[in-house]
Design a protein around this motif. Sequence first.
Motif, PDB file in Angstrom:
ATOM      1  N   VAL A  56       0.832  -1.205   0.000  1.00  0.00           N
ATOM      2  CA  VAL A  56       0.000   0.000   0.000  1.00  0.00           C
ATOM      3  C   VAL A  56       0.866   1.254   0.000  1.00  0.00           C
ATOM      4  CG1 VAL A  56      -1.681   1.346   1.318  1.00  0.00           C
ATOM      5  CG2 VAL A  56      -1.963  -1.122   1.085  1.00  0.00           C
ATOM      6  N   VAL A  57       1.863   1.305   0.897  1.00  0.00           N
ATOM      7  CA  VAL A  57       2.688   2.516   1.025  1.00  0.00           C
ATOM      8  C   VAL A  57       3.338   2.877  -0.303  1.00  0.00           C
ATOM      9  CG1 VAL A  57       4.782   3.463   2.050  1.00  0.00           C
ATOM     10  CG2 VAL A  57       3.113   2.336   3.500  1.00  0.00           C
ATOM     11  N   PHE A  58       3.951   1.894  -0.972  1.00  0.00           N
ATOM     12  CA  PHE A  58       4.672   2.201  -2.200  1.00  0.00           C
ATOM     13  C   PHE A  58       3.771   2.112  -3.436  1.00  0.00           C
ATOM     14  CE2 PHE A  58       7.987   0.974   0.784  1.00  0.00           C
ATOM     15  CZ  PHE A  58       8.894   2.007   0.604  1.00  0.00           C
ATOM     16  N   GLY A  59       2.948   1.063  -3.499  1.00  0.00           N
ATOM     17  CA  GLY A  59       2.095   0.886  -4.668  1.00  0.00           C
ATOM     18  C   GLY A  59       1.108   2.018  -4.849  1.00  0.00           C
ATOM     19  N   PHE A  60       0.534   2.509  -3.745  1.00  0.00           N
ATOM     20  CA  PHE A  60      -0.483   3.538  -3.868  1.00  0.00           C
ATOM     21  C   PHE A  60       0.067   4.948  -3.704  1.00  0.00           C
ATOM     22  CE2 PHE A  60      -2.636  -0.409  -2.948  1.00  0.00           C
ATOM     23  CZ  PHE A  60      -3.540  -0.440  -3.997  1.00  0.00           C
ATOM     24  N   ALA A  61       1.281   5.076  -3.193  1.00  0.00           N
ATOM     25  CA  ALA A  61       1.971   6.365  -3.270  1.00  0.00           C
ATOM     26  C   ALA A  61       2.209   6.720  -4.730  1.00  0.00           C
ATOM     27  CB  ALA A  61       3.301   6.304  -2.513  1.00  0.00           C
ATOM     28  N   ALA A  62       2.309   5.692  -5.578  1.00  0.00           N
ATOM     29  CA  ALA A  62       2.487   5.912  -7.013  1.00  0.00           C
ATOM     30  C   ALA A  62       1.328   6.734  -7.575  1.00  0.00           C
ATOM     31  CB  ALA A  62       2.574   4.566  -7.725  1.00  0.00           C
ATOM     32  N   THR A  63       0.102   6.348  -7.243  1.00  0.00           N
ATOM     33  CA  THR A  63      -1.074   7.072  -7.734  1.00  0.00           C
ATOM     34  C   THR A  63      -1.103   8.487  -7.197  1.00  0.00           C
ATOM     35  OG1 THR A  63      -2.327   4.999  -7.856  1.00  0.00           O
ATOM     36  CG2 THR A  63      -3.594   7.043  -7.859  1.00  0.00           C
ATOM     37  N   PHE A  64      -0.820   8.650  -5.887  1.00  0.00           N
ATOM     38  CA  PHE A  64      -0.911   9.973  -5.280  1.00  0.00           C
ATOM     39  C   PHE A  64       0.220  10.891  -5.723  1.00  0.00           C
ATOM     40  CE2 PHE A  64      -3.303   7.420  -2.032  1.00  0.00           C
ATOM     41  CZ  PHE A  64      -4.532   7.983  -2.304  1.00  0.00           C
ATOM     42  N   SER A  65       1.361  10.335  -6.103  1.00  0.00           N
ATOM     43  CA  SER A  65       2.445  11.146  -6.652  1.00  0.00           C
ATOM     44  C   SER A  65       1.979  11.857  -7.911  1.00  0.00           C
ATOM     45  CB  SER A  65       3.661  10.256  -6.952  1.00  0.00           C
ATOM     46  OG  SER A  65       4.659  10.980  -7.625  1.00  0.00           O
ATOM     47  N   PHE A  66       1.232  11.133  -8.735  1.00  0.00           N
ATOM     48  CA  PHE A  66       0.689  11.696  -9.975  1.00  0.00           C
ATOM     49  C   PHE A  66      -0.517  12.592  -9.701  1.00  0.00           C
ATOM     50  CE2 PHE A  66      -2.882  11.014 -12.907  1.00  0.00           C
ATOM     51  CZ  PHE A  66      -2.403  11.658 -14.040  1.00  0.00           C
ATOM     52  N   TYR A  67      -1.463  12.105  -8.887  1.00  0.00           N
ATOM     53  CA  TYR A  67      -2.740  12.790  -8.699  1.00  0.00           C
ATOM     54  C   TYR A  67      -2.580  14.134  -7.986  1.00  0.00           C
ATOM     55  CZ  TYR A  67      -7.677  13.439  -7.518  1.00  0.00           C
ATOM     56  OH  TYR A  67      -8.940  13.938  -7.408  1.00  0.00           O
ATOM     57  N   SER A  68      -1.606  14.241  -7.105  1.00  0.00           N
ATOM     58  CA  SER A  68      -1.412  15.476  -6.342  1.00  0.00           C
ATOM     59  C   SER A  68      -1.076  16.662  -7.238  1.00  0.00           C
ATOM     60  CB  SER A  68      -0.299  15.288  -5.303  1.00  0.00           C
ATOM     61  OG  SER A  68      -0.627  14.273  -4.391  1.00  0.00           O
ATOM     62  N   TYR A  69      -0.502  16.395  -8.415  1.00  0.00           N
ATOM     63  CA  TYR A  69      -0.053  17.475  -9.295  1.00  0.00           C
ATOM     64  C   TYR A  69      -0.683  17.369 -10.680  1.00  0.00           C
ATOM     65  CZ  TYR A  69       3.240  17.635  -5.483  1.00  0.00           C
ATOM     66  OH  TYR A  69       3.774  17.697  -4.212  1.00  0.00           O
ATOM     67  N   ILE A  70      -1.832  16.704 -10.744  1.00  0.00           N
ATOM     68  CA  ILE A  70      -2.462  16.462 -12.027  1.00  0.00           C
ATOM     69  C   ILE A  70      -2.975  17.755 -12.665  1.00  0.00           C
ATOM     70  CG2 ILE A  70      -4.685  15.890 -10.944  1.00  0.00           C
ATOM     71  CD1 ILE A  70      -5.216  13.975 -13.249  1.00  0.00           C
ATOM     72  N   LYS A  71      -3.509  18.675 -11.853  1.00  0.00           N
ATOM     73  CA  LYS A  71      -4.131  19.864 -12.447  1.00  0.00           C
ATOM     74  C   LYS A  71      -3.102  20.775 -13.120  1.00  0.00           C
ATOM     75  CE  LYS A  71      -8.225  22.605 -11.738  1.00  0.00           C
ATOM     76  NZ  LYS A  71      -9.327  22.945 -10.807  1.00  0.00           N
ATOM     77  N   PRO A  72      -1.983  21.132 -12.469  1.00  0.00           N
ATOM     78  CA  PRO A  72      -0.996  21.946 -13.189  1.00  0.00           C
ATOM     79  C   PRO A  72      -0.419  21.237 -14.408  1.00  0.00           C
ATOM     80  CG  PRO A  72      -0.145  21.245 -11.044  1.00  0.00           C
ATOM     81  CD  PRO A  72      -1.605  20.936 -11.061  1.00  0.00           C
ATOM     82  N   LEU A  73      -0.306  19.901 -14.349  1.00  0.00           N
ATOM     83  CA  LEU A  73       0.190  19.169 -15.521  1.00  0.00           C
ATOM     84  C   LEU A  73      -0.786  19.323 -16.684  1.00  0.00           C
ATOM     85  CD1 LEU A  73       1.813  15.683 -15.672  1.00  0.00           C
ATOM     86  CD2 LEU A  73      -0.161  16.141 -17.112  1.00  0.00           C
ATOM     87  N   LEU A  74      -2.078  19.191 -16.405  1.00  0.00           N
ATOM     88  CA  LEU A  74      -3.089  19.280 -17.455  1.00  0.00           C
ATOM     89  C   LEU A  74      -3.156  20.669 -18.062  1.00  0.00           C
ATOM     90  CD1 LEU A  74      -5.978  17.214 -15.793  1.00  0.00           C
ATOM     91  CD2 LEU A  74      -4.462  16.472 -17.634  1.00  0.00           C
ATOM     92  N   THR A  75      -3.016  21.703 -17.227  1.00  0.00           N
ATOM     93  CA  THR A  75      -3.132  23.078 -17.731  1.00  0.00           C
ATOM     94  C   THR A  75      -1.818  23.601 -18.324  1.00  0.00           C
ATOM     95  OG1 THR A  75      -2.712  23.906 -15.482  1.00  0.00           O
ATOM     96  CG2 THR A  75      -5.017  23.672 -16.163  1.00  0.00           C
ATOM     97  N   ASP A  76      -0.710  23.363 -17.646  1.00  0.00           N
ATOM     98  CA  ASP A  76       0.556  23.974 -18.061  1.00  0.00           C
ATOM     99  C   ASP A  76       1.323  23.154 -19.090  1.00  0.00           C
ATOM    100  OD1 ASP A  76      -0.230  25.722 -16.138  1.00  0.00           O
ATOM    101  OD2 ASP A  76       1.416  25.343 -14.749  1.00  0.00           O
TER     102      ASP A  76
END
Length: 403
Positions: free
Chosen positions: A208-228
């Motif tokens: 859980v710690v590593f496997g799902f940190a993967a998703t949150f690493s991406f999701y936490s910064y998804i909005k600036p990635l999509l816009t910028d």
Amino acid sequence: MPIALLALAIAAFGIGTTEFVMMGLLPEVASNLHVSLPDASGYISLYALGVVVGAPLLTAGGMRVRRKTMLISMMALFVVGNLASAFAPTHGTLLAARFIAGLPHGTFFGVGAVVAAGLVARDKRAQAISMMFIGLTVANIVGVPLGTLLGQALGWRFTFGVVAVIGVIALIAVALLVPQQPKPTDVSLRGELVAFKRPQVWLAFAVVVFGFAATFSFYSYIKPLLTDVTGFSPTMATALLALFGVGMTAGTIIGGRLADRAPMKTLYVFLALLAVTLTTFLVTSHSMVLTAINVFAVGLAGFAAIPSIQARILDKAKEAPALGSASIQSTFNIANSLGAYLGGLVIAGGFGLTAPSWVGAILALVGLGFALLSGWLDRAPRSGEVVASHRAEVEQAAEAPVR
């Protein structure tokens, strides 16, 4: 599926909404309470801290209480925390209110997973658990966007007032629809903690710690990635967040069905798929169409493994299913913080807004490694069993008549 799962899903919808809606309302809340955005981020982190602290403590404290009573109590505490958030007059009181709102999160899902699994046959457990978690994923499709719009139009306090009302509806649904559970007998904290001596339990936490940190690493910064990077407008980026939620929902349903047939293979496949979909963002992020497809795919892969890991902890922590399942929720929030921290670290290091994706891919592979190790331990004979088997063979040979 039993109708009682609907009550659990409604509660999960409310919990998911209050957890994530603050991210969309942060500027409005900060402005209203006259604090900076960095200070306002404490409303998110204090909620997460409430989950981490509350999950093991409240579950351990209520181990002798009927599970239905625990579910009702957790929803009552949820309502109190969100009402306190809605009426908080100052920065400090809102921090305290968010902490209180987070306390029942892990315990509700931990006890709820045990109740959901107990409502169906053993070969349907993962599906039943996934039905509860669908409420959490739907919150990201409907609850969070609508809550954000309501907060922006009518004030952020209105949003948390509505969430409190959802909590009341969930409380009533649990009281009416969930059958009475037998009162736990012969339980003790020492006995419950025995399960945590097993390597397999800690390996599940590591996944859980590593496997799902993967998703949150991406999701936490998804909005600036999509816009910028990709070039979406802020409105379209919000719509893609809902698409991510659709992927989460689809993954939860698919993962629940597959996990009942082959839980470990399901875990392997979707952790590997998560690594692949995060890696492809390095190529697809400059295409609007491919980015939209990829966002959906990451949501699907990231959440398809959750029913498997929930079912696994029920198997590996049999003496403490509720405590083990609740502790998984604490671990998810640790994963959330770890993923966000590492993603922010590479952005601050100048690697760009796509960097959290490859960090997430690495984390997913680490989680997959722990899952493979856990599966290998399942298949590997215990040393004691090997010695006993060898001893039995020697004794049989000694007793055999000489010809």
